[in-house]
Motif scaffolding. Structure first.
Motif, PDB file in Angstrom:
ATOM      1  N   LEU A  70      23.551 -41.634  91.085  1.00  0.00           N
ATOM      2  CA  LEU A  70      23.663 -42.995  91.552  1.00  0.00           C
ATOM      3  C   LEU A  70      22.417 -43.777  91.596  1.00  0.00           C
ATOM      4  N   SER A  71      21.269 -42.989  91.862  1.00  0.00           N
ATOM      5  CA  SER A  71      20.037 -43.570  91.691  1.00  0.00           C
ATOM      6  C   SER A  71      19.613 -44.533  90.477  1.00  0.00           C
ATOM      7  N   ILE A  72      20.075 -43.562  89.242  1.00  0.00           N
ATOM      8  CA  ILE A  72      19.609 -44.040  88.353  1.00  0.00           C
ATOM      9  C   ILE A  72      20.657 -45.192  87.868  1.00  0.00           C
ATOM     10  N   VAL A  73      21.715 -45.055  88.196  1.00  0.00           N
ATOM     11  CA  VAL A  73      22.647 -46.275  88.310  1.00  0.00           C
ATOM     12  C   VAL A  73      22.113 -47.477  89.079  1.00  0.00           C
ATOM     13  N   LEU A  74      21.711 -47.454  89.993  1.00  0.00           N
ATOM     14  CA  LEU A  74      21.232 -48.390  90.739  1.00  0.00           C
ATOM     15  C   LEU A  74      19.807 -49.009  90.003  1.00  0.00           C
ATOM     16  N   LEU A  75      18.972 -48.197  89.365  1.00  0.00           N
ATOM     17  CA  LEU A  75      17.933 -48.604  88.665  1.00  0.00           C
ATOM     18  C   LEU A  75      18.288 -49.641  87.680  1.00  0.00           C
ATOM     19  N   THR A  76      19.326 -48.791  86.746  1.00  0.00           N
ATOM     20  CA  THR A  76      19.580 -49.519  85.679  1.00  0.00           C
ATOM     21  C   THR A  76      20.415 -51.049  85.756  1.00  0.00           C
ATOM     22  N   VAL A  77      21.097 -50.955  86.744  1.00  0.00           N
ATOM     23  CA  VAL A  77      22.057 -51.990  87.036  1.00  0.00           C
ATOM     24  C   VAL A  77      21.207 -53.342  87.749  1.00  0.00           C
ATOM     25  N   HIS A  78      20.303 -52.827  88.639  1.00  0.00           N
ATOM     26  CA  HIS A  78      19.338 -53.786  89.106  1.00  0.00           C
ATOM     27  C   HIS A  78      18.405 -54.275  87.841  1.00  0.00           C
ATOM     28  N   GLY A  79      17.945 -53.741  87.060  1.00  0.00           N
ATOM     29  CA  GLY A  79      17.164 -54.077  85.983  1.00  0.00           C
ATOM     30  C   GLY A  79      17.885 -55.065  85.042  1.00  0.00           C
ATOM     31  N   TRP A  80      19.083 -54.867  84.885  1.00  0.00           N
ATOM     32  CA  TRP A  80      20.041 -55.869  84.036  1.00  0.00           C
ATOM     33  C   TRP A  80      20.182 -57.153  84.898  1.00  0.00           C
TER      34      TRP A  80
END
Length: 150
Positions: A70-80
């Motif tokens: 979920l850490s990587i998901v949060l990073l990616t989603v926040h970036g977009w």
């Protein structure tokens, strides 16, 4: 040709403002999630794992992850979402601020910080509409003045 927004731009300004408000809230929420993720990852050496062997949500060392990171998901989603927030900020700057004030580009850059500094996007979600509505009120007044003089 006059610089700044025109009375004919009012519907576009209002639509842009509505989208900006939503994007600032969503981006701010994901930024707070990102802050939590950073604390768990760099403070405790653990990532947030979703649907792993330790349950629905767990803090797991990065090497032992078997579920969704979920850490990587949060990073990616926040970036977009930040890209969307930045685009909304840019469009709002183009239709409401540009040419209207001498500090307009600095205002664009300042509002762009809302996706980087925690809680700042929530402040802008409240402050920017006040400023934009003041600009719209000026445009309404110009329209009323022009109609009265015609």
């Amino acid at each position: 040709m006059a610089l700044g927004p025109q009375p004919s731009d009012i519907p576009l300004i209002r639509r842009t403002l509505a989208v900006f408000k939503v994007s600032s809230i969503v981006t701010g929420l994901f930024l707070l999630g990102l802050v939590v993720m950073m604390v768990t990852r760099y403070g405790f050496g653990r990532d947030i794992e979703l649907l792993g062997p330790d349950g629905f949500l767990a803090l797991t060392p990065k090497e032992e992850l078997t579920g969704v990171n979920l850490s990587i998901v949060l990073l990616t989603v926040h970036g977009w979402l930040y890209v969307v927030y930045l685009a909304c900020d840019f469009v709002l700057w183009r239709v409401a601020y540009q040419g209207a004030r001498s500090y307009a580009f600095l205002r664009f850059l300042w509002i762009a910080m809302g996706g980087i500094v925690p809680f700042l996007s929530f402040y802008f979600e409240r402050q920017v509409p006040r400023e934009v509505e003041a600009i719209v009120a000026e445009l309404d007044q110009q329209t009323t003045t022009q109609e009265a003089s015609a």
